[in-house]
Design a protein around this motif. Sequence first.
Motif, PDB file in Angstrom:
ATOM      1  N   LYS A 121       0.836  -1.191   0.000  1.00  0.00           N
ATOM      2  CA  LYS A 121       0.000   0.000   0.000  1.00  0.00           C
ATOM      3  C   LYS A 121       0.874   1.245   0.000  1.00  0.00           C
ATOM      4  N   GLY A 122       0.400   2.288  -0.716  1.00  0.00           N
ATOM      5  CA  GLY A 122       1.120   3.554  -0.763  1.00  0.00           C
ATOM      6  C   GLY A 122       0.240   4.685  -0.291  1.00  0.00           C
ATOM      7  N   GLY A 123       0.735   5.893  -0.511  1.00  0.00           N
ATOM      8  CA  GLY A 123      -0.013   7.035  -0.029  1.00  0.00           C
ATOM      9  C   GLY A 123      -0.837   7.731  -1.090  1.00  0.00           C
ATOM     10  N   GLY A 124      -0.617   7.476  -2.366  1.00  0.00           N
ATOM     11  CA  GLY A 124      -1.328   8.186  -3.421  1.00  0.00           C
ATOM     12  C   GLY A 124      -2.380   7.322  -4.093  1.00  0.00           C
ATOM     13  N   THR A 125      -3.042   7.917  -5.090  1.00  0.00           N
ATOM     14  CA  THR A 125      -4.098   7.180  -5.807  1.00  0.00           C
ATOM     15  C   THR A 125      -3.550   6.294  -6.922  1.00  0.00           C
ATOM     16  N   ASP A 126      -2.292   6.497  -7.289  1.00  0.00           N
ATOM     17  CA  ASP A 126      -1.723   5.671  -8.360  1.00  0.00           C
ATOM     18  C   ASP A 126      -1.717   4.192  -7.981  1.00  0.00           C
ATOM     19  N   GLN A 127      -1.668   3.928  -6.671  1.00  0.00           N
ATOM     20  CA  GLN A 127      -1.618   2.530  -6.236  1.00  0.00           C
ATOM     21  C   GLN A 127      -2.870   1.762  -6.690  1.00  0.00           C
ATOM     22  N   TYR A 128      -3.994   2.464  -6.815  1.00  0.00           N
ATOM     23  CA  TYR A 128      -5.227   1.783  -7.223  1.00  0.00           C
ATOM     24  C   TYR A 128      -5.200   1.432  -8.718  1.00  0.00           C
ATOM     25  N   THR A 129      -4.573   2.291  -9.503  1.00  0.00           N
ATOM     26  CA  THR A 129      -4.403   1.970 -10.933  1.00  0.00           C
ATOM     27  C   THR A 129      -3.522   0.738 -11.091  1.00  0.00           C
ATOM     28  N   VAL A 130      -2.431   0.720 -10.296  1.00  0.00           N
ATOM     29  CA  VAL A 130      -1.542  -0.446 -10.328  1.00  0.00           C
ATOM     30  C   VAL A 130      -2.288  -1.697  -9.881  1.00  0.00           C
ATOM     31  N   LEU A 131      -3.062  -1.553  -8.797  1.00  0.00           N
ATOM     32  CA  LEU A 131      -3.820  -2.701  -8.297  1.00  0.00           C
ATOM     33  C   LEU A 131      -4.818  -3.208  -9.344  1.00  0.00           C
ATOM     34  N   ALA A 132      -5.515  -2.282 -10.013  1.00  0.00           N
ATOM     35  CA  ALA A 132      -6.486  -2.680 -11.040  1.00  0.00           C
ATOM     36  C   ALA A 132      -5.806  -3.476 -12.151  1.00  0.00           C
ATOM     37  N   ASN A 133      -4.634  -3.012 -12.575  1.00  0.00           N
ATOM     38  CA  ASN A 133      -3.903  -3.715 -13.628  1.00  0.00           C
ATOM     39  C   ASN A 133      -3.451  -5.095 -13.161  1.00  0.00           C
ATOM     40  N   ARG A 134      -2.986  -5.181 -11.917  1.00  0.00           N
ATOM     41  CA  ARG A 134      -2.551  -6.479 -11.394  1.00  0.00           C
ATOM     42  C   ARG A 134      -3.729  -7.457 -11.324  1.00  0.00           C
ATOM     43  N   ILE A 135      -4.877  -6.952 -10.878  1.00  0.00           N
ATOM     44  CA  ILE A 135      -6.076  -7.816 -10.808  1.00  0.00           C
ATOM     45  C   ILE A 135      -6.459  -8.301 -12.202  1.00  0.00           C
ATOM     46  N   ARG A 136      -6.512  -7.346 -13.143  1.00  0.00           N
ATOM     47  CA  ARG A 136      -6.921  -7.697 -14.507  1.00  0.00           C
ATOM     48  C   ARG A 136      -5.975  -8.745 -15.107  1.00  0.00           C
ATOM     49  N   ASN A 137      -4.684  -8.566 -14.928  1.00  0.00           N
ATOM     50  CA  ASN A 137      -3.714  -9.524 -15.466  1.00  0.00           C
ATOM     51  C   ASN A 137      -3.863 -10.898 -14.813  1.00  0.00           C
ATOM     52  N   ALA A 138      -4.065 -10.902 -13.495  1.00  0.00           N
ATOM     53  CA  ALA A 138      -4.190 -12.175 -12.782  1.00  0.00           C
ATOM     54  C   ALA A 138      -5.425 -12.942 -13.244  1.00  0.00           C
ATOM     55  N   VAL A 139      -6.551 -12.228 -13.399  1.00  0.00           N
ATOM     56  CA  VAL A 139      -7.796 -12.890 -13.806  1.00  0.00           C
ATOM     57  C   VAL A 139      -7.699 -13.364 -15.260  1.00  0.00           C
ATOM     58  N   GLU A 140      -7.079 -12.551 -16.114  1.00  0.00           N
ATOM     59  CA  GLU A 140      -6.931 -12.960 -17.509  1.00  0.00           C
ATOM     60  C   GLU A 140      -6.108 -14.244 -17.607  1.00  0.00           C
ATOM     61  N   GLN A 141      -5.013 -14.318 -16.857  1.00  0.00           N
ATOM     62  CA  GLN A 141      -4.191 -15.520 -16.888  1.00  0.00           C
ATOM     63  C   GLN A 141      -4.953 -16.724 -16.341  1.00  0.00           C
ATOM     64  N   ASP A 142      -5.738 -16.505 -15.286  1.00  0.00           N
ATOM     65  CA  ASP A 142      -6.518 -17.601 -14.713  1.00  0.00           C
ATOM     66  C   ASP A 142      -7.558 -18.116 -15.706  1.00  0.00           C
ATOM     67  N   ARG A 143      -8.240 -17.190 -16.372  1.00  0.00           N
ATOM     68  CA  ARG A 143      -9.260 -17.616 -17.335  1.00  0.00           C
ATOM     69  C   ARG A 143      -8.640 -18.291 -18.551  1.00  0.00           C
ATOM     70  N   SER A 144      -7.495 -17.792 -18.974  1.00  0.00           N
ATOM     71  CA  SER A 144      -6.804 -18.425 -20.093  1.00  0.00           C
ATOM     72  C   SER A 144      -6.378 -19.840 -19.728  1.00  0.00           C
ATOM     73  N   ARG A 145      -5.887 -19.988 -18.502  1.00  0.00           N
ATOM     74  CA  ARG A 145      -5.494 -21.328 -18.043  1.00  0.00           C
ATOM     75  C   ARG A 145      -6.693 -22.264 -18.018  1.00  0.00           C
ATOM     76  N   ARG A 146      -7.831 -21.771 -17.491  1.00  0.00           N
ATOM     77  CA  ARG A 146      -9.022 -22.614 -17.437  1.00  0.00           C
ATOM     78  C   ARG A 146      -9.530 -22.956 -18.831  1.00  0.00           C
ATOM     79  N   ALA A 147      -9.438 -22.006 -19.742  1.00  0.00           N
ATOM     80  CA  ALA A 147      -9.865 -22.279 -21.124  1.00  0.00           C
ATOM     81  C   ALA A 147      -8.985 -23.351 -21.754  1.00  0.00           C
ATOM     82  N   LEU A 148      -7.669 -23.259 -21.489  1.00  0.00           N
ATOM     83  CA  LEU A 148      -6.754 -24.265 -22.035  1.00  0.00           C
ATOM     84  C   LEU A 148      -7.043 -25.636 -21.436  1.00  0.00           C
TER      85      LEU A 148
END
Length: 394
Positions: A121-148
Amino acid sequence: MIGGMRPPTGPPGEVADGDITVLHVDDEPGFADMTAEFLQRAGRFDVLTEERGEDALARIADEPVDCVVSDHDMPGMNGLELLAQVRERYPDLPFILFTGKGSEEVAGEAISAGVTDYLQKGGGTDQYTVLANRIRNAVEQDRSRRALEASQKRLSLFIDQSPLGVIEYDDTFDIVRVNGAAEEILGYDERDLVGGTWMPFVPPDQRRHVAEIERQLLENNGGYHTVNPNVTASGETIYCEWYNRVVTDDDGEVVAIFSQFRDVTDRRERERDLARTNAVLRALVDHLDVGVLVEDEGREVVAANEALTDLLGVESSPADLEGRDCAAAAAELKGLFADPDAFVDGIEARIAGEETVATDRLRLADGRRLERTYVAYDLPEGEANLWLYRAGDD
């Protein structure tokens, strides 16, 4: 939930905005609310919140969740303990540790426990943009794995349940998989063939030919359908019909070859017997000294001989008659007879009559007499007709 399974909330593959359900676990309600607000702005995430790890586990069991985002330092069950419970029950569920307690020790333990990602966690709002990207990447990889995994499962079911023999090769043409039908046809166990090549079931005198087919397939330039002799584990020679399919990646490189095949030994023997029989009958018809015309059940001419065309005095060859409609051919030939209509009507009357063998006397326009014998015979598809013509007595 049964067996740690969780229902997916979105389609496999690329993640689109607005289709990700996030469970955020944090004992500070104000921070949890702020995180939810920023995530929804960043990507229109559907954010669920819980303050305790125990409640988070119950939530996952009751509702579909794509990703867990958890603080570490919480009363009761901490973030690492929650991660351990999640991994035990849902081994592949994306889990991001989003904590204000940043230390190498916590990060190391999280990685060892199977965390998907770690973010301090940080002090600014940029951390939420980073978090959103990390979530999106993690879910995309999980769904791709399940599709495979789903695709591989469907492929395995298809191969295992196929009535055809199936052999899967890798890009070097080593055998990767052999299904039960292939084992039955070739007499080999899968374990005897996997890791090797096609050499055991290809006769020595056919190996050069099969090697050429292999070359064409690896170049994706042919060899897709062949009929070859093969040798079973017991040494018996059989004939198999092969259908080969090349699988390539996005760059066009061969990654696998699937060969489906069936034993056609009996069919090949029947075809050879039929060819021999037809050859004998063809020789017999061609050398008879009487004119012959044979119709099938659809009244198509399937055979005629030169004795017929010579007797009628026409320039057409037997091949010109074969394949034609018999009624149409009769209409064209009727001008050769002294009574053209009687020639055609006599044919129709014999076919419509009850006699299976009958002889008629005809006169040609040039005065010569002919005898025409009609013989009805049966085919599996219906009744067919045989006509024999010979010179009559003047």
